[in-house]
Motif scaffolding. Structure first.
Motif, short mmCIF file in Angstrom:
data_model
loop_
_atom_site.label_atom_id
_atom_site.label_comp_id
_atom_site.label_asym_id
_atom_site.label_seq_id
_atom_site.Cartn_x
_atom_site.Cartn_y
_atom_site.Cartn_z
N LYS A 41 7.48 1.13 4.86
CA LYS A 41 7.23 1.36 3.62
C LYS A 41 5.53 2.06 3.47
O LYS A 41 5.36 2.98 2.87
N HIS A 42 4.62 1.83 4.68
CA HIS A 42 4.00 3.41 4.92
C HIS A 42 4.17 3.98 5.13
O HIS A 42 3.95 5.12 5.20
N GLN A 43 5.81 4.18 6.08
CA GLN A 43 6.00 5.27 6.46
C GLN A 43 7.13 6.19 5.40
O GLN A 43 6.59 7.81 4.77
N LYS A 44 7.78 5.47 3.89
CA LYS A 44 7.52 5.95 2.58
C LYS A 44 6.77 6.83 2.03
O LYS A 44 6.64 7.51 1.45
N SER A 45 5.71 5.52 2.34
CA SER A 45 4.70 6.09 1.42
C SER A 45 4.23 7.57 1.54
O SER A 45 3.78 8.79 1.10
N ILE A 46 4.14 7.93 3.18
CA ILE A 46 3.65 9.34 3.68
C ILE A 46 4.26 10.42 3.76
O ILE A 46 3.89 11.40 3.02
N GLU A 47 5.36 9.73 2.99
CA GLU A 47 6.63 11.16 2.99
C GLU A 47 6.83 11.23 1.33
O GLU A 47 7.68 12.57 1.24
N ASP A 48 6.00 10.31 0.59
CA ASP A 48 6.56 10.26 -0.60
C ASP A 48 6.25 11.49 -1.13
O ASP A 48 4.86 12.26 -0.96
N PRO A 49 6.74 12.62 -1.58
CA PRO A 49 6.14 13.96 -2.43
C PRO A 49 4.95 13.78 -3.14
O PRO A 49 4.53 15.00 -3.69
N THR A 50 5.18 12.41 -4.38
CA THR A 50 4.43 13.48 -5.59
C THR A 50 3.12 12.45 -5.47
O THR A 50 2.18 12.22 -6.03
N THR A 51 2.64 11.91 -3.96
CA THR A 51 1.34 11.26 -3.80
C THR A 51 1.36 12.03 -2.63
O THR A 51 1.61 12.88 -1.50
N MET A 52 -0.66 12.39 -3.07
CA MET A 52 -1.30 13.47 -1.55
C MET A 52 -1.78 12.88 -0.70
O MET A 52 -2.06 12.88 1.06
N PHE A 53 -1.85 11.31 -0.38
CA PHE A 53 -2.42 10.24 1.08
C PHE A 53 -1.23 8.98 0.23
O PHE A 53 -0.58 8.62 0.20
N ALA A 54 -0.86 8.69 2.06
CA ALA A 54 -0.16 7.20 2.51
C ALA A 54 -1.66 5.91 1.63
O ALA A 54 -2.26 6.15 1.10
N SER A 55 -0.86 4.97 1.15
CA SER A 55 -1.73 3.95 0.24
C SER A 55 -1.86 3.26 1.02
O SER A 55 -1.38 2.44 2.08
N PRO A 56 -3.50 2.68 1.21
CA PRO A 56 -4.23 2.19 1.76
C PRO A 56 -3.84 0.54 1.78
O PRO A 56 -3.86 0.09 2.59
N SER A 57 -3.21 0.04 0.60
CA SER A 57 -2.76 -1.10 0.28
C SER A 57 -1.77 -0.82 1.03
O SER A 57 -1.63 -3.34 1.50
N ILE A 58 -1.28 -0.52 1.80
CA ILE A 58 0.21 -0.92 2.49
C ILE A 58 -0.33 -0.80 3.89
O ILE A 58 0.00 -1.54 4.75
N PHE A 59 -0.85 0.69 3.77
CA PHE A 59 -1.44 0.61 5.64
C PHE A 59 -2.34 -0.49 6.58
O PHE A 59 -1.94 -0.71 7.58
#
Length: 203
Positions: free
Chosen positions: A96-114
């Motif tokens: 899930k963390h990797q997907k949040s990194i790769e998500d083009p709609t967000t600038m940063f990975a999700s801290p709540s997942i990380f």
């Protein structure tokens, strides 16, 4: 010098939408969704730990099983060491963390997942919840290592730095999960041996 005998006083299994304590079902639900299942157990027991809802699935599983076992203790809960293990580490959340990194709609990975991209974070939640200041360890292996859990738990008890050890297998990955928890101390009726650990795990 005679070797001290240690025993399993309580054990808990969480799998297939059912929670068993010492071989007896204490909660069940017709749901394949682990998050929903654990949430419904949490609310049914009227527990009070708001951070539960922010945890990843692995931590929720670790928290729930530990809660069930430790609530059986009348006193001395703070003298409990933790020895947990699983097969997939935090891979369920890592993806899930990797997907949040790769998500083009967000600038940063999700801290709540990380924050949950380490498998031992769940033990931290348990320690905070029950005010534990004892030793803890998390092992990752392809299957339950009953010999390792047996030897490590008894070595901690021999140091007399803890009164009991909560051991657990907390595995979560995709649609599969299995939580197995047991408490080891000088008190109890079930002999703490590798064959018995394996038997309770597979029951």
């Amino acid at each position: 010098m005679l070797k001290t005998n240690y025993y399993i006083s309580n054990y808990c299994s969480i799998k297939n939408s059912e929670i068993q304590l010492n071989g007896t079902c204490v909660f069940s639900e017709d749901s394949k969704d682990l998050t929903r299942f654990l949430k419904h157990y949490y609310t049914s027991k009227q527990l009070s730990y708001p951070k539960f809802f922010k945890m990843d699935r692995l931590s929720k599983l670790a928290f729930t099983g530990s809660e069930i076992i430790l609530e059986q203790l009348a006193e001395g809960k703070e003298s409990t060491a933790l020895v947990f293990s699983n097969k997939s580490a935090s891979l369920d959340t890592d993806i899930k963390h990797q997907k949040s990194i790769e998500d083009p709609t967000t600038m940063f990975a999700s801290p709540s997942i990380f924050v949950y991209t380490l498998p031992n974070i769940g033990m931290g939640e348990v320690s905070i919840r029950h005010k534990l200041h004892t030793e803890n360890a998390f092992f990752v292996s392809s299957q339950l290592q009953e010999d390792l859990l047996h030897e490590y738990a008894e070595s901690l008890l021999e140091t007399e730095n803890c009164k009991q050890v909560l051991c657990a297998w907390v595995e979560v990955f995709e649609n599969s999960y299995h939580g197995f928890f047991y408490l080891v101390s000088k008190n109890g009726t079930i002999a703490h041996t590798p064959p018995m650990i394996k038997e309770l795990y597979t029951t």
